[in-house]
Design a protein around this motif. Structure first.
Motif, PDB file in Angstrom:
ATOM      1  N   PHE A 101       0.843  -1.203   0.000  1.00 40.64           N
ATOM      2  CA  PHE A 101       0.000   0.000   0.000  1.00 40.64           C
ATOM      3  C   PHE A 101       0.875   1.249   0.000  1.00 40.64           C
ATOM      4  O   PHE A 101       2.023   1.200   0.462  1.00 40.64           O
ATOM      5  N   PRO A 102       0.322   2.351  -0.511  1.00 40.11           N
ATOM      6  CA  PRO A 102       1.102   3.594  -0.520  1.00 40.11           C
ATOM      7  C   PRO A 102       1.101   4.259   0.850  1.00 40.11           C
ATOM      8  O   PRO A 102       0.139   4.126   1.606  1.00 40.11           O
ATOM      9  N   GLY A 103       2.173   4.964   1.173  1.00 42.49           N
ATOM     10  CA  GLY A 103       2.219   5.716   2.425  1.00 42.49           C
ATOM     11  C   GLY A 103       1.139   6.794   2.407  1.00 42.49           C
ATOM     12  O   GLY A 103       0.879   7.394   1.366  1.00 42.49           O
ATOM     13  N   PRO A 104       0.462   7.007   3.557  1.00 42.40           N
ATOM     14  CA  PRO A 104      -0.635   7.974   3.571  1.00 42.40           C
ATOM     15  C   PRO A 104      -0.154   9.412   3.308  1.00 42.40           C
ATOM     16  O   PRO A 104       0.928   9.803   3.743  1.00 42.40           O
ATOM     17  N   GLU A 105      -1.007  10.164   2.598  1.00 42.44           N
ATOM     18  CA  GLU A 105      -0.686  11.553   2.290  1.00 42.44           C
ATOM     19  C   GLU A 105      -0.608  12.391   3.561  1.00 42.44           C
ATOM     20  O   GLU A 105      -1.290  12.109   4.539  1.00 42.44           O
ATOM     21  N   GLY A 106       0.215  13.414   3.503  1.00 48.85           N
ATOM     22  CA  GLY A 106       0.326  14.321   4.633  1.00 48.85           C
ATOM     23  C   GLY A 106       1.089  13.735   5.805  1.00 48.85           C
ATOM     24  O   GLY A 106       0.998  14.237   6.924  1.00 48.85           O
ATOM     25  N   THR A 107       1.814  12.636   5.587  1.00 46.37           N
ATOM     26  CA  THR A 107       2.633  12.031   6.637  1.00 46.37           C
ATOM     27  C   THR A 107       4.062  11.897   6.093  1.00 46.37           C
ATOM     28  O   THR A 107       4.272  12.020   4.881  1.00 46.37           O
ATOM     29  N   PRO A 108       5.022  11.635   6.946  1.00 48.74           N
ATOM     30  CA  PRO A 108       6.387  11.445   6.451  1.00 48.74           C
ATOM     31  C   PRO A 108       6.523  10.228   5.544  1.00 48.74           C
ATOM     32  O   PRO A 108       7.565  10.028   4.953  1.00 48.74           O
ATOM     33  N   TYR A 109       5.474   9.431   5.474  1.00 48.79           N
ATOM     34  CA  TYR A 109       5.526   8.202   4.673  1.00 48.79           C
ATOM     35  C   TYR A 109       4.956   8.418   3.274  1.00 48.79           C
ATOM     36  O   TYR A 109       4.954   7.511   2.449  1.00 48.79           O
ATOM     37  N   GLU A 110       4.450   9.629   3.014  1.00 52.21           N
ATOM     38  CA  GLU A 110       3.844   9.950   1.721  1.00 52.21           C
ATOM     39  C   GLU A 110       4.842   9.709   0.593  1.00 52.21           C
ATOM     40  O   GLU A 110       6.023  10.054   0.718  1.00 52.21           O
ATOM     41  N   GLY A 111       4.344   9.107  -0.480  1.00 54.10           N
ATOM     42  CA  GLY A 111       5.194   8.888  -1.639  1.00 54.10           C
ATOM     43  C   GLY A 111       5.914   7.548  -1.607  1.00 54.10           C
ATOM     44  O   GLY A 111       6.418   7.088  -2.626  1.00 54.10           O
ATOM     45  N   GLY A 112       5.934   6.899  -0.431  1.00 57.77           N
ATOM     46  CA  GLY A 112       6.593   5.600  -0.333  1.00 57.77           C
ATOM     47  C   GLY A 112       5.624   4.474  -0.652  1.00 57.77           C
ATOM     48  O   GLY A 112       4.411   4.651  -0.597  1.00 57.77           O
ATOM     49  N   THR A 113       6.176   3.331  -1.017  1.00 54.48           N
ATOM     50  CA  THR A 113       5.356   2.133  -1.213  1.00 54.48           C
ATOM     51  C   THR A 113       5.791   1.123  -0.160  1.00 54.48           C
ATOM     52  O   THR A 113       6.976   0.813  -0.058  1.00 54.48           O
ATOM     53  N   CYS A 143      -0.467   6.898   9.927  1.00 59.49           N
ATOM     54  CA  CYS A 143      -0.966   8.265  10.158  1.00 59.49           C
ATOM     55  C   CYS A 143      -0.958   8.621  11.633  1.00 59.49           C
ATOM     56  O   CYS A 143      -0.767   9.771  11.994  1.00 59.49           O
ATOM     57  N   SER A 144      -1.238   7.639  12.488  1.00 63.60           N
ATOM     58  CA  SER A 144      -1.398   7.984  13.904  1.00 63.60           C
ATOM     59  C   SER A 144      -0.601   7.047  14.797  1.00 63.60           C
ATOM     60  O   SER A 144      -1.134   6.056  15.293  1.00 63.60           O
ATOM     61  N   PRO A 145       0.674   7.361  15.001  1.00 61.40           N
ATOM     62  CA  PRO A 145       1.511   6.534  15.879  1.00 61.40           C
ATOM     63  C   PRO A 145       0.993   6.551  17.316  1.00 61.40           C
ATOM     64  O   PRO A 145       0.367   7.522  17.736  1.00 61.40           O
ATOM     65  N   GLU A 146       1.217   5.445  18.034  1.00 56.76           N
ATOM     66  CA  GLU A 146       0.854   5.344  19.449  1.00 56.76           C
ATOM     67  C   GLU A 146       2.142   5.176  20.252  1.00 56.76           C
ATOM     68  O   GLU A 146       2.503   4.056  20.601  1.00 56.76           O
ATOM     69  N   PRO A 147       2.840   6.283  20.547  1.00 53.38           N
ATOM     70  CA  PRO A 147       4.162   6.148  21.187  1.00 53.38           C
ATOM     71  C   PRO A 147       4.090   5.550  22.590  1.00 53.38           C
ATOM     72  O   PRO A 147       5.095   5.072  23.109  1.00 53.38           O
ATOM     73  N   ASN A 148       2.897   5.545  23.207  1.00 53.73           N
ATOM     74  CA  ASN A 148       2.797   4.979  24.553  1.00 53.73           C
ATOM     75  C   ASN A 148       2.706   3.459  24.554  1.00 53.73           C
ATOM     76  O   ASN A 148       2.750   2.832  25.602  1.00 53.73           O
ATOM     77  N   ASP A 149       2.514   2.886  23.376  1.00 52.73           N
ATOM     78  CA  ASP A 149       2.437   1.441  23.269  1.00 52.73           C
ATOM     79  C   ASP A 149       3.421   1.010  22.184  1.00 52.73           C
ATOM     80  O   ASP A 149       3.025   0.486  21.147  1.00 52.73           O
ATOM     81  N   PRO A 150       4.714   1.276  22.406  1.00 54.78           N
ATOM     82  CA  PRO A 150       5.666   1.167  21.298  1.00 54.78           C
ATOM     83  C   PRO A 150       6.085  -0.257  20.998  1.00 54.78           C
ATOM     84  O   PRO A 150       6.043  -1.136  21.863  1.00 54.78           O
ATOM     85  N   GLN A 151       6.478  -0.473  19.749  1.00 49.37           N
ATOM     86  CA  GLN A 151       7.149  -1.709  19.371  1.00 49.37           C
ATOM     87  C   GLN A 151       8.651  -1.450  19.387  1.00 49.37           C
ATOM     88  O   GLN A 151       9.431  -2.305  19.771  1.00 49.37           O
ATOM     89  N   ASP A 152       9.027  -0.230  18.983  1.00 51.17           N
ATOM     90  CA  ASP A 152      10.438   0.135  18.952  1.00 51.17           C
ATOM     91  C   ASP A 152      10.648   1.285  19.926  1.00 51.17           C
ATOM     92  O   ASP A 152      10.320   2.444  19.635  1.00 51.17           O
ATOM     93  N   ALA A 153      11.189   0.975  21.094  1.00 45.63           N
ATOM     94  CA  ALA A 153      11.277   1.960  22.170  1.00 45.63           C
ATOM     95  C   ALA A 153      12.170   3.144  21.784  1.00 45.63           C
ATOM     96  O   ALA A 153      11.866   4.292  22.120  1.00 45.63           O
ATOM     97  N   THR A 180      13.599  12.029   9.974  1.00 44.15           N
ATOM     98  CA  THR A 180      14.175  10.694   9.835  1.00 44.15           C
ATOM     99  C   THR A 180      13.200   9.756   9.129  1.00 44.15           C
ATOM    100  O   THR A 180      13.587   8.992   8.242  1.00 44.15           O
ATOM    101  N   ALA A 181      11.926   9.820   9.532  1.00 43.64           N
ATOM    102  CA  ALA A 181      10.916   8.945   8.915  1.00 43.64           C
ATOM    103  C   ALA A 181      10.822   9.234   7.419  1.00 43.64           C
ATOM    104  O   ALA A 181      10.714   8.311   6.602  1.00 43.64           O
ATOM    105  N   ARG A 182      10.918  10.519   7.062  1.00 43.48           N
ATOM    106  CA  ARG A 182      10.863  10.901   5.648  1.00 43.48           C
ATOM    107  C   ARG A 182      12.096  10.356   4.915  1.00 43.48           C
ATOM    108  O   ARG A 182      12.001   9.856   3.803  1.00 43.48           O
ATOM    109  N   TYR A 183      13.235  10.443   5.585  1.00 44.65           N
ATOM    110  CA  TYR A 183      14.475   9.948   4.987  1.00 44.65           C
ATOM    111  C   TYR A 183      14.378   8.441   4.734  1.00 44.65           C
ATOM    112  O   TYR A 183      14.732   7.941   3.667  1.00 44.65           O
TER     113      TYR A 183
END
Lengths: 214, 315
Positions: free
Chosen positions: A39-51, A114-124, A140-143
């Protein structure tokens, strides 16, 4: 026919026939129980444009057991392991219901971006970065999206910058490298210490040197 | 290797991520669930009494009270989990309870089908016909409530085929008997052998969950103000209530879920609470959403699981 196979076949067909969603499901080999979602990265997020590609394994008792999913594409996100691609999302665990499908689960992954949950992290470590400095995290996420997910302004992949991948600033890395420490060790230590945002003023050079020496 | 194990033990619980805890729970859960017979043969109520003979007097007098009310038999709907001794077991208790209690769905489904099977021959066909038309309108409700046909229909077709089979022989010329129903509810696939029937009970339970969801969603204004998070007391709308307390495979059905299910499928249901709290009687929670002349399905609740209660004359 096997109940699991019947259900998976229906889901694959349904996804193929659906021209409105931008989620894709493909076979990896000849088994219908090992699939690849895209799926494509959601628009308006650092993931936009990525697959983003997701490894999908259908367990024995599907749909009464949750589908197993993990990112194949490297993603910089608090709820995704930056090393293994493992995902922390309730519906992949005890909130799973047979009413969910492969397609709806992939769409949920898309909205997790689009909506990270930093209080329930997988990667601390990534979660700490997110909490310390949102703008640096997003950079960094965009990079990562550009380097790993074929995001926009794709520079040549040979030009990957380990400092940017670690979400650090070049000046900081340079300064400790100049003290005679190997560059990759400096990057590793600064990343673990979350040397970003306001932490830069709070973590003393002594602390860093001590870690570099240990 | 030895060193690695020490490190694991020394790792504190708070160091585990949610996902690691979950995986650990799943592993423990798999280890702790032996071959459980979901629904077993009818047994005389004296067998229930024997379980408590060396235990609580209150339970014994409650069982005697049930006998006086005419209940003569019961059907164990679920064995108890054998919990292997494990220092981290407390982690999984919540999950285990959820899995055990979830079996009220299986219990109700079994009792429902068994009631059709036990009905007098002349009534059987019209009853099956009514059940089928109800099931088909429930399917419509489920689709109208937003579920996709591709996820609904396997479950619907399995349930429909079973009900139909009470009155009409299947392809092999068999009618659904009590024995055959038991076989289906006890069927279990293993890693090496696939058993066709094994998917039937979870599919029927899933259909009951879908029916519950449809009832709550379509009539959301009726349930407004009655749906809340049992732990925090926070009020919830029908959608989030269903997402959290109806759909997930492991959640327990509470009063609201049972009310909704009985309304959707027009069931009369009694839940008898054998809880050792009273000496002189047993509390019955009654759900009356079906025709007046329809005998209620009777489920016996004991802390941790549900069984089916039977009066001999209804057999």
């Amino acid at each position: 026919m096997d109940a699991r196979l019947r259900r998976v076949n229906k889901e694959i067909t349904d996804c193929k026939n659906d021209k409105t969603s931008n989620v894709k499901i493909d076979l990896v080999d000849e088994s219908p129980f090992h699939l690849k979602g895209t799926f494509p990265g959601p628009e308006g997020t650092p993931y936009e444009g990525g697959t983003f590609e997701v490894d999908i394994v259908i367990p024995e008792s599907y749909p009464f057991q949750p589908v197993k999913m993990k990112f194949i594409t490297k993603v910089y996100h608090p709820n995704v392991s930056s090393a293994s691609g493992a995902i922390c999302l309730d519906i992949l665990k005890d909130a799973w219901s047979p009413v969910l499908t492969l397609k709806s689960t992939l769409i949920s992954l898309q909205s997790l971006l689009c909506s990270p949950e930093p209080n329930d992290p997988q990667d601390a470590e990534v979660a700490k970065h997110y909490m310390t400095s949102r703008s640096s995290f997003e950079e960094t996420a965009r990079y990562w999206t550009r380097i790993y997910a074929g995001g926009p302004a794709d520079e040549s992949k040979s030009g990957q910058d380990p400092v940017a991948i670690a979400g650090l600033e070049k000046a900081h890395v340079d300064r400790f490298e100049a003290l005679g420490f190997p560059r990759d060790k400096v990057i590793d230590v600064l990343r673990r210490l979350n040397y970003r945002g306001k932490n830069v003023t709070q973590i003393t050079d002594d602390t860093i040197v001590e870690k570099l020496l240990s | 290797m030895a060193e690695e194990q020490t490190t694991t033990t020394e790792r504190e619980l708070k160091d585990y991520s949610v996902s690691e805890m979950y995986d650990m729970n799943q592993r423990l859960l798999n280890e702790s669930v032996p071959d459980v017979v979901p629904v077993s043969e009818l047994a005389p109520i004296s067998a229930l009494r024997e379980e408590y003979e060396n235990g609580s007097q209150l339970f014994l007098s409650q069982i005697d009270w049930l006998v006086k009310q005419g209940y003569t038999h019961f059907r164990r709907a679920k064995g108890k989990y054998l919990r292997k001794c494990n220092p981290r077991m407390h982690l999984t208790t919540h999950l285990l309870q959820a899995m055990e209690i979830a079996f009220i769905d299986v219990t109700v489904a079994f009792a429902y089908l068994d009631q059709l099977i036990q009905s007098p021959l002349v009534e059987r066909e019209p009853k099956v016909g009514m059940s089928l038309s109800l099931l088909s309108s429930t399917r419509e409700d489920i689709l109208n409530a937003g579920a996709q046909a591709i996820v609904v229909d396997d479950a619907y077709e399995e349930f429909e085929a079973l009900i139909r089979n009470v009155a009409i022989p299947d392809a092999q010329g068999r009618l659904l008997t009590e024995r055959r129903l038991l076989d289906i509810f006890q069927a279990k696939s293993s890693e090496t052998t696939y058993v066709e029937d094994a998917s039937t009970p979870p599919n029927i339970v899933f259909f009951l969950r879908l029916a519950t969801r449809a009832q709550l969603k379509i009539n959301s204004e009726t349930y407004d103000g009655f749906l809340y998070d049992p732990e925090t007391g926070e009020p919830l709308d029908a959608e989030s209530f269903c997402n959290r307390f109806v759909d997930p495979v492991g959640v327990e059905a509470d009063h609201m879920q049972m009310t909704a299910l009985c309304r959707e499928l027009k069931l009369n249901l009694d839940v008898a609470y054998l809880d050792g709290r009273k000496a002189d009687n047993v509390d019955f929670v009654q759900f009356r959403e079906g025709p007046e002349n329809q005998a209620p399905l009777t489920v016996l609740y004991r802390p941790g699981h549900y069984d089916i209660l039977v009066k001999a004359e209804s057999k």
